[in-house]
Structures are given as C-alpha cells and as structure tokens.
Design a protein around this motif. Structure first.
Motif, PDB file in Angstrom:
ATOM      1  N   UNK A 360       0.830  -1.198   0.000  1.00 16.99           N
ATOM      2  CA  UNK A 360       0.000   0.000   0.000  1.00 16.99           C
ATOM      3  C   UNK A 360       0.868   1.253   0.000  1.00 16.99           C
ATOM      4  N   UNK A 361       1.953   1.246   0.772  1.00 17.80           N
ATOM      5  CA  UNK A 361       2.841   2.401   0.786  1.00 17.80           C
ATOM      6  C   UNK A 361       3.394   2.675  -0.620  1.00 17.80           C
ATOM      7  N   UNK A 362       3.764   1.614  -1.340  1.00 17.27           N
ATOM      8  CA  UNK A 362       4.261   1.790  -2.705  1.00 17.27           C
ATOM      9  C   UNK A 362       3.178   2.361  -3.613  1.00 17.27           C
ATOM     10  N   UNK A 363       1.935   1.902  -3.460  1.00 11.53           N
ATOM     11  CA  UNK A 363       0.838   2.419  -4.275  1.00 11.53           C
ATOM     12  C   UNK A 363       0.583   3.892  -3.983  1.00 11.53           C
ATOM     13  N   UNK A 364       0.655   4.269  -2.708  1.00 13.19           N
ATOM     14  CA  UNK A 364       0.479   5.673  -2.331  1.00 13.19           C
ATOM     15  C   UNK A 364       1.594   6.524  -2.927  1.00 13.19           C
ATOM     16  N   UNK A 365       2.831   6.080  -2.771  1.00 12.50           N
ATOM     17  CA  UNK A 365       3.962   6.857  -3.293  1.00 12.50           C
ATOM     18  C   UNK A 365       3.859   7.023  -4.803  1.00 12.50           C
ATOM     19  N   UNK A 366       3.507   5.955  -5.500  1.00 19.97           N
ATOM     20  CA  UNK A 366       3.379   6.019  -6.960  1.00 19.97           C
ATOM     21  C   UNK A 366       2.263   6.976  -7.359  1.00 19.97           C
ATOM     22  N   UNK A 367       1.126   6.892  -6.665  1.00 13.63           N
ATOM     23  CA  UNK A 367      -0.006   7.772  -6.979  1.00 13.63           C
ATOM     24  C   UNK A 367       0.356   9.235  -6.738  1.00 13.63           C
ATOM     25  N   UNK A 368       1.060   9.507  -5.645  1.00 13.55           N
ATOM     26  CA  UNK A 368       1.452  10.879  -5.338  1.00 13.55           C
ATOM     27  C   UNK A 368       2.423  11.408  -6.390  1.00 13.55           C
ATOM     28  N   UNK A 369       3.375  10.571  -6.821  1.00 22.80           N
ATOM     29  CA  UNK A 369       4.322  11.012  -7.843  1.00 22.80           C
ATOM     30  C   UNK A 369       3.611  11.311  -9.163  1.00 22.80           C
ATOM     31  N   UNK A 370       2.622  10.477  -9.512  1.00 19.48           N
ATOM     32  CA  UNK A 370       1.838  10.773 -10.715  1.00 19.48           C
ATOM     33  C   UNK A 370       1.101  12.096 -10.549  1.00 19.48           C
ATOM     34  N   UNK A 371       0.567  12.331  -9.361  1.00 18.53           N
ATOM     35  CA  UNK A 371      -0.125  13.588  -9.109  1.00 18.53           C
ATOM     36  C   UNK A 371       0.777  14.791  -9.268  1.00 18.53           C
ATOM     37  N   UNK A 372       2.033  14.650  -8.864  1.00 18.50           N
ATOM     38  CA  UNK A 372       2.973  15.756  -9.010  1.00 18.50           C
ATOM     39  C   UNK A 372       3.232  16.072 -10.483  1.00 18.50           C
ATOM     40  N   UNK A 373       3.173  15.069 -11.328  1.00 19.15           N
ATOM     41  CA  UNK A 373       3.345  15.285 -12.761  1.00 19.15           C
ATOM     42  C   UNK A 373       2.105  15.952 -13.354  1.00 19.15           C
ATOM     43  N   UNK A 374       0.945  15.488 -12.935  1.00 21.30           N
ATOM     44  CA  UNK A 374      -0.315  15.960 -13.514  1.00 21.30           C
ATOM     45  C   UNK A 374      -0.646  17.373 -13.060  1.00 21.30           C
ATOM     46  N   UNK A 375      -0.492  17.617 -11.781  1.00 20.05           N
ATOM     47  CA  UNK A 375      -1.069  18.824 -11.167  1.00 20.05           C
ATOM     48  C   UNK A 375      -0.112  20.018 -11.195  1.00 20.05           C
ATOM     49  N   UNK A 376       0.589  20.210 -12.287  1.00 22.81           N
ATOM     50  CA  UNK A 376       1.471  21.372 -12.456  1.00 22.81           C
ATOM     51  C   UNK A 376       0.642  22.525 -13.026  1.00 22.81           C
ATOM     52  N   UNK A 377       0.536  23.610 -12.258  1.00 22.12           N
ATOM     53  CA  UNK A 377      -0.303  24.738 -12.665  1.00 22.12           C
ATOM     54  C   UNK A 377       0.504  25.919 -13.214  1.00 22.12           C
ATOM     55  N   UNK A 378       1.797  25.932 -12.972  1.00 25.16           N
ATOM     56  CA  UNK A 378       2.637  27.013 -13.491  1.00 25.16           C
ATOM     57  C   UNK A 378       3.011  26.708 -14.942  1.00 25.16           C
ATOM     58  N   UNK A 379       2.683  27.581 -15.900  1.00 25.43           N
ATOM     59  CA  UNK A 379       2.949  27.297 -17.321  1.00 25.43           C
ATOM     60  C   UNK A 379       4.418  27.035 -17.627  1.00 25.43           C
TER      61      UNK A 379
END
Length: 546
Positions: A360-379
């Motif tokens: 579960x920890x690995x799944x959380x870490x992977x999901x968070x890292x994907x979120x960091x890629x997706x959720x970039x708001x600065x152009x």
C-alpha cells in the motif's frame, strides 16, 4: 415481565458495506462463519466511486464468484495516454489487452462500481450466515459480552471474550452485536480506526477535484480509452466508467469558487469542450473530492482491525484505491478463517499489516508522484515537464507496473519466489480454457508439474499420514499438471513458469500468492511441514521471504 432478547452473537462484525466490507463478509461467509455487516448509510452510496480494477483485483473477484457476472459489464483498457494541452504525448501506458498477465486477466479493466456493489450484495444475501443491516451507525465497541458493560481497552480483551458493537439504528433505536472480531471497512473517517486508536501517517498530498460520471446518449469507443490531460489551465482526467459511460475528473484551481465548483452547472461547463451537453448526455453523478495520501501505522489493535479506506487513502491517478482494498479483504479473510478455526494463533493477524503495508505504501507513493506530474499549474514549469517527458512517450508504450510483493509475513524462509502471485493459465482438458483457481477451487493448493511436460510426482502421495491429516484439516488440496490428467498444461505456460522457478512443486495460499516452492523428492512434505510450522508459530511476522 418481558425480558429483552440478547444481542446477536457472531464470529465477525464488519463495519461498512462498501465493496471491501461486502467482499470480506462474502469470503468469510463462504467459509462458514457468522458475520454481521453494519452500514451507516440507509441506502447505497450515491457519489462517484472507483472505475478501475487491475488483474489481481479481478482475480480476487473471480475467486469470490463475482467476476463471471461482472465481466460482461466491464471494458478492457487498451492504453492510458498522458498528453499536454497541445496534444503532445508525455507518457503512454500500454494496457496490452492481448497479452495475458500472471493472473490470466487483462492488466487493466474499467467498470461501474454500482454494478460491482450489486453483485456483491446479491452474493452476500445468498450466504445464510451473513446479515447486512443498513442505516446502523456504530458509536462504540466495548470489551465484554454484557450489554452496557464498562468500556475496557479493546487491546486488553481476553481470549474468548466477545466485543460489544453498539450502533444507532433506524429511527434512533439502539442496536448491539457481540462479535469475536470487529473489522472496520468504514471509510476514510473510520469510527473503528478511531476507537482502536490506530495512528495515521499523512503523506502530504492534497488537492480537490470535481468527479463527474456521464452517460452519452450515443456510446462511443474512445481511443485511447483513458486520457490524462496535463494542462496547467485545468488538469483533467477522461477515462472509461464502464461500457457506455465516461468518468471525468477536473482539478479545482485557486480561482474556483468553493460554493459553485461542485454544481451541475460547473460540471456541464467543463464537459462542453468534450462535446458533452445536456442535449446528448446524462449527468449521472458528480461530487467534489479532496484527494489525500494517508496510511495507518498499525492495522490491528487487539481484535479490532481496519481495511480499505479505513486503513489507507491515495490519489486515484494509479487506479489503486479499490484494488488495494480488495487485496486487504483477500489477505484478511484467510487469516481470520484460520484464527477462528484455531488453526493458527491470533498473532497470525499481525502478518496482515506487515504484508500489506509495503504494497500500500508503494501504491500511495506512486499515486502521489503521478499527481505531481499531472497537477502542475505554473505554465513555465509545465513546459519544462513537457520537454522532459516527450522523449519518454516517443520511445513507445510502457507496460503498466505491477505492485511490489507483500512484506514480511507467512512465507517460506529463504525462498526468493515466495510472495509472487501464482500463475493462472488455462489448465483444462483438450485445450479448454478452464482457469486454475476455478479448477482447483482456490484455498490452499499444492501444485506440481513435471519437467518438459513429463508427468511429475503426485503431491498427495508425498505426504506422511500425520501431515496429510493436518493438510486436509486446513482444507488443503493437491493437484498435478500431467498429460491426460484432470489438470493439463494446455498452453505450455506452466512448463515455462515452472522452468523459470526451477522448481516442480509450489504451495499457493488462498490469496493466490506463493507460500513457497520446492523441487525433488520430499518437496510436498517439506512445503506443508514448513507451512504448519509457520502457522503454529508465535512469531509469525518474523518469517520473511529471504
């Protein structure tokens, strides 16, 4: 004078009737245990939920007897494309639907969660030992069999003593259930987790998204089926919600008004660029969710345990939230079964958390890292990201990653293959497509295979009488893959798999993981004896994979 009827006494009280709670109740009910499920909601949960199952989650549902009915209502994912606002590919995850996985199911399957919940509820209703009570909000769990007893620390409950689960029923009526074990499958704000005093570690990710389920009037096959738009102007997810449905997720931006962002009007406004309007689609469900990343530090205290969202939350970008919860239920069910049947000490349940935590920890870490890629708001930062990722996409599709193996627990010490998923390939006669788990019935399975397709030794004949009796009492079964036998390596996949393992016998746990592998004379007896030592030992979580 009328005497009040005593509260019902059951083996396990499951708190929460979502998919994880229902699956756990179903698995325990099929093993013959008395289970009471208490759900705070009076009716089914109406907000958007999970849409993705990986191959292991599907195999778990197969073994629960659900998947054959659910499969026609699912959609196999071909690929998951990440692109920027201009349409440039950044990441291409290949679902490879034509390539069999170790579980024998597609790597990624999209579905509509109400379909799964309905099938689980129907299957649970057919179990005579399981009862589901809706509209029951659990308030307390106290030690001792007497209603109204003084509350003691649950962790100090003596062996053989029951727990009193107290809930507010419909109309405010007080309800009580006495149970030997209580499992909290009651969501992110779990009352059971709070009562057990289980600490949670926050992994510091938070973002609000509007989740929208829409049903177009004219179903269209999207290609690729799943899309992630990494647009700083509005990160957006557009994936299958099962056949004929689409799931959209829109990130809330700093300028979005809180009281308006979750409205139907906002949903339709954000859907319009996707050519979806009230004229050509139905807005089935929509809600604002706050994505978080949290994990319990301890999964059990005394005879209170947690599973699913009560134990962990993660952003949905890897589609592992529900998959992780189903793994929880599959792992916990067989361990509870052995403890309830006195085949193992209560310490076996400590291995539930030690095995599940790393996955579960690995799944959380992977999901968070994907979120960091997706959720970039600065152009500017998004442009840098795009330059970094575009060459990755140009290199071609990447396979979907599998979770890491479970952590320390009930495994054959020193075996490098322990903790792997057992292969599920066709084993039917004359080229039929029977699945291994269906053919064996699941549970504890010894499986042997002869080298190069030759007939191997029968594992049942390798067990001394006392060990054979213990194995039979556990519900264990022995099978041999042999030409002309009831189980045949009809595609040659098992010959290749056993060759890779360099073993001729494997012992498969009820959750489809390998307890261990062995080869040569005495392989079967050695594996069963090692399992008996593991289950009868007091320091179960000290047993590792080596």
């Amino acid at each position: 004078m009328t005497t009040a009827a005593p509260p019902p006494q059951v083996d396990v009280a499951v708190i929460g009737a979502g998919p994880v709670g229902l699956l756990l109740a179903l698995l325990l009910g099929r093993r013959g245990w008395q289970v009471e499920v208490l759900e705070r909601q009076a009716t089914g949960y109406g907000r958007p939920r999970a849409v993705h199952l990986d191959h292991e989650a599907v195999r778990i549902l197969q073994n629960a007897g659900i998947m054959d009915d659910l499969a026609p209502q699912t959609e196999v994912m071909d690929s998951y494309l990440w692109r920027n606002a201009a349409g440039t590919a950044l990441l291409w995850l290949d679902g490879a639907p034509e390539v069999p996985t170790v579980s024998g199911w597609p790597a990624s399957t999209m579905f509509h969660q109400p379909d799964l919940e309905r099938l689980l509820a129907e299957a649970v209703s057919r179990q005579p030992g399981v009862r589901v009570r809706m509209g029951h909000d659990v308030r307390d769990v106290v030690a001792g069999p007497v209603s109204g007893a003084v509350s003691d620390p649950v962790s100090g409950t003596a062996a053989g003593e029951s727990l009193s689960v107290q809930a507010d029923g419909p109309g405010g009526a007080r309800a009580e259930v006495r149970a030997r074990w209580v499992i909290g499958c009651d969501g992110a704000d779990s009352r059971i987790r709070q009562l057990a005093g289980l600490d949670v570690t926050d992994h510091h990710y938070q973002a609000q998204w509007l989740i929208v389920d829409v049903r177009p009037a004219e179903p269209t096959r999207w290609s690729p089926l799943n899309i992630q738009v990494c647009d700083p102007a509005r990160p957006t997810t557009a994936v299958s919600g099962g056949p004929g449905r689409r799931r959209f997720e829109f990130m809330r931006l700093p300028g979005d008004a809180e009281d308006d962002f979750g409205s139907a009007a906002t949903a339709w406004r954000l859907l319009e660029p996707w050519d979806l309007t009230p004229a050509n689609a139905v807005l089935e469900r929509h809600a604002v969710y706050t994505f978080g990343a949290r994990l319990v530090d301890q999964w059990r205290r005394g005879r209170l345990l947690v599973a699913g969202d009560a134990a962990h939350q993660m952003p949905p970008f890897a589609g592992q939230g529900l998959c992780s919860g189903l793994r929880d239920a599959a792992s916990l069910a067989w361990k509870l079964d052995l403890v309830l049947a006195s085949h193992a000490p209560e310490t076996l349940l400590d291995s539930y958390g030690s095995e599940r935590w790393p996955q579960v920890r690995a799944a959380i870490d992977f999901s968070v890292e994907l979120g960091k890629i997706i959720c970039v708001l600065d152009p500017a930062a998004a442009a840098t990201r795009d330059r970094d990722f575009a060459p990755i996409a140009e290199a071609g599709p990447m396979p979907l990653p599998d979770p890491p193996p479970p952590g320390p627990g009930v495994w054959l010490p020193g075996d490098p293959h322990a903790g792997q998923l057992a292969l599920q390939a066709p084993v039917g006669q004359d080229g039929s497509r029977a699945r291994l788990d269906d053919a064996t019935g699941g549970g504890w399975v010894l499986l042997s295979h002869g080298a190069d397709g030759a007939q191997g030794s029968d594992p049942a004949g390798d067990l001394p009488a006392a060990l054979a009796r213990w194995w039979a009492a556990l519900g264990g079964r022995c099978f041999q893959l042999a030409p002309g036998g009831p189980l045949q390596d009809s595609t040659g996949a098992y010959g290749r798999w056993f060759g890779t393992l360099e073993r001729d016998t494997v012992l498969i746990r009820p959750d489809s993981y390998l307890f261990g592998t062995a080869a040569g004379p005495g392989a079967t007896a050695g594996l069963v004896d090692a399992l008996r030592s593991a289950l009868e030992g007091e320091a179960i979580v000290a047993i590792g994979r080596g």
